[in-house]
Design an enzyme around this catalytic site. Structure first.
Site, PDB file in Angstrom:
ATOM      1  N   LYS A   1       7.819   3.311   7.167  1.00  0.00           N
ATOM      2  CA  LYS A   1       9.038   2.754   6.607  1.00  0.00           C
ATOM      3  C   LYS A   1       9.883   2.049   7.672  1.00  0.00           C
ATOM      4  CE  LYS A   1       8.685   3.591   2.287  1.00  0.00           C
ATOM      5  NZ  LYS A   1       7.261   3.879   2.403  1.00  0.00           N
TER       6      LYS A   1
ATOM      7  N   ASP B   1       1.829   4.504   6.421  1.00  0.00           N
ATOM      8  CA  ASP B   1       1.233   3.899   5.239  1.00  0.00           C
ATOM      9  C   ASP B   1      -0.037   3.131   5.575  1.00  0.00           C
ATOM     10  OD1 ASP B   1       3.235   3.801   2.581  1.00  0.00           O
ATOM     11  OD2 ASP B   1       4.182   4.333   4.466  1.00  0.00           O
TER      12      ASP B   1
ATOM     13  N   ARG C   1       5.294   7.278  -5.084  1.00  0.00           N
ATOM     14  CA  ARG C   1       5.261   6.611  -3.787  1.00  0.00           C
ATOM     15  C   ARG C   1       4.698   7.562  -2.746  1.00  0.00           C
ATOM     16  NH1 ARG C   1       8.557   9.640  -1.608  1.00  0.00           N
ATOM     17  NH2 ARG C   1       8.210   8.677   0.426  1.00  0.00           N
ATOM     18  N   GLY C   2       4.535   7.042  -1.525  1.00  0.00           N
ATOM     19  CA  GLY C   2       3.991   7.849  -0.437  1.00  0.00           C
ATOM     20  C   GLY C   2       2.503   7.596  -0.319  1.00  0.00           C
TER      21      GLY C   2
END
Length: 377
Positions: free
Chosen positions: A264, A253, A64-65
């Site tokens: 987030k 993101d 993720r990320g």
């Protein structure tokens, strides 16, 4: 398909087990991932032998990320090509695995374009697969370099906004070496402040989904010997009210053309708190996270996660009874609202820091100029 094997060690630093690497054992190339869903309890690696396994790893948040998703997507295309699978099919599956993070599609397209160009020029699928792998490795290296430059620019901005050191930084989600080819984005700036002796305290929000701040940012902060404290996300307001926050650092993101920042879920309330309390709110992300094709925040598709991530908790070595494999904490049948991201409008963002420098105030024109400068590089 995917196989798992464990490598654990209490004294290891996060970089001792690479977050992602390409290997070529006799049975064929594989992509090896540090399974982030198992942290901080154990350091377990996930071995992906095809694109579907990587797609599942992305969806489950094993990898993720934003920056790392781009790297993983590029390697996923290379993996499909090297193993003789349908590259276009693999590319479409990979870029659709998580819709909000634009870096994922950027990495996929970069490796796929390299594959197609080599195939057209040589007619050799082996050469085309190597071209895709080279593109992935180049993206991996470039991200590491970008991480170092972001840290330098971010530290310079903090010194400008908060001269004298003793900085108390609040961060949300996880944005360190676990999301990057280098030391990360927002966390890399805090780490640079720590190394320079200017960080007084890192405030770590828990952060949904899967408590990534508690499990991952705290894990990285502890390994680096940083002074940090964990807090529930809804405790941040009391910290601001007490005057205990000097700056907020978050990753991103996707950044829309107008400067709206998707990060987030929980980032937007922090921006509102920061504005009310006159605290800088800074997003740190590579230029690849800026999406000129997304005009504004309302155009960003926000990923909706499964409800069981809210209605259940998962604990190691405890029998599970919930539909999602966890222990129910809400009545059976409870519906949950579980967006993975929220969007902060540009007027609440003090600055956006990239490897090309900082943009402040955040405007569409300033972002477009920064992206143009990056393309020239």
């Amino acid at each position: 398909m995917a196989d798992q094997y464990a490598q654990t060690g209490e004294d290891k630093r996060p970089t001792d087990i690479p977050v992602l690497r390409w290997e070529e054992p006799p049975e064929g190339p594989v992509l090896v991932l540090l399974d982030q869903t198992r942290l901080p309890g154990e350091e377990v690696e996930l071995v992906c032998t095809d694109a579907p396994a990587l797609v599942e790893a992305i969806r489950s948040l094993a990898v993720r990320g934003a920056p790392l998703l781009g790297i993983a997507g590029a390697y996923g295309v290379a993996l499909a090509a090297a193993r003789g699978f349908d590259v276009e099919e693999a590319a479409r599956a990979l870029e659709g695995a998580r819709p909000t993070a634009v870096n994922l599609s950027v990495g996929v397209h970069r490796a796929e374009s390299a594959y197609r160009a080599a195939l057209v020029s040589t007619g050799d699928t082996t050469a085309a697969a190597m071209a895709a792998l080279t593109a992935a490795r180049t993206l991996h290296r470039e991200d590491a370099e970008a991480s170092a430059r972001m840290a330098a620019h971010g530290l310079a901005l903090l010194d400008e906004l908060l001269p004298g050191g003793g900085q108390r930084i609040l961060t949300h989600c996880n944005s360190g070496s676990l999301v990057s080819g280098g030391e990360g984005t927002a966390f890399a700036v805090a780490l640079a402040a720590h190394r320079a002796g200017r960080l007084r305290r890192l405030w770590v929000d828990e952060t949904r989904p899967l408590l990534q701040g508690a499990r991952l940012t705290a894990y990285e902060a502890a390994r680096h010997g940083m002074a940090y404290s964990l807090l529930t996300d809804n405790a941040a307001g009391s910290l601001f009210a007490a005057g205990e926050v000097d700056a907020v650092l978050i990753g991103a993101d996707r950044i829309a053309a107008d400067g709206s920042v998707a990060n987030k879920v929980g980032s937007y309330p922090l921006a509102v708190l920061a504005r009310y309390h006159h605290v800088p709110f800074i997003a740190v992300a590579p230029v690849t996270t800026v999406d000129p094709q997304t005009p504004d925040g309302a155009s960003i598709e926000v990923e909706q996660r499964p409800g069981f991530e809210v209605t259940e908790v998962t604990l190691p070595q405890v029998p599970v009874t919930g539909a999602g494999g966890g222990i129910p904490v809400a009545p059976l049948g409870t519906q949950a609202y579980n967006p993975a991201f929220d969007v902060t409008p540009p007027e609440l963002v003090t600055a956006i820091v990239t490897e090309e420098g900082a943009v402040s105030p955040v405007t569409a024109e300033a972002l477009a100029e920064l992206c143009a400068r990056s393309r020239q590089r």
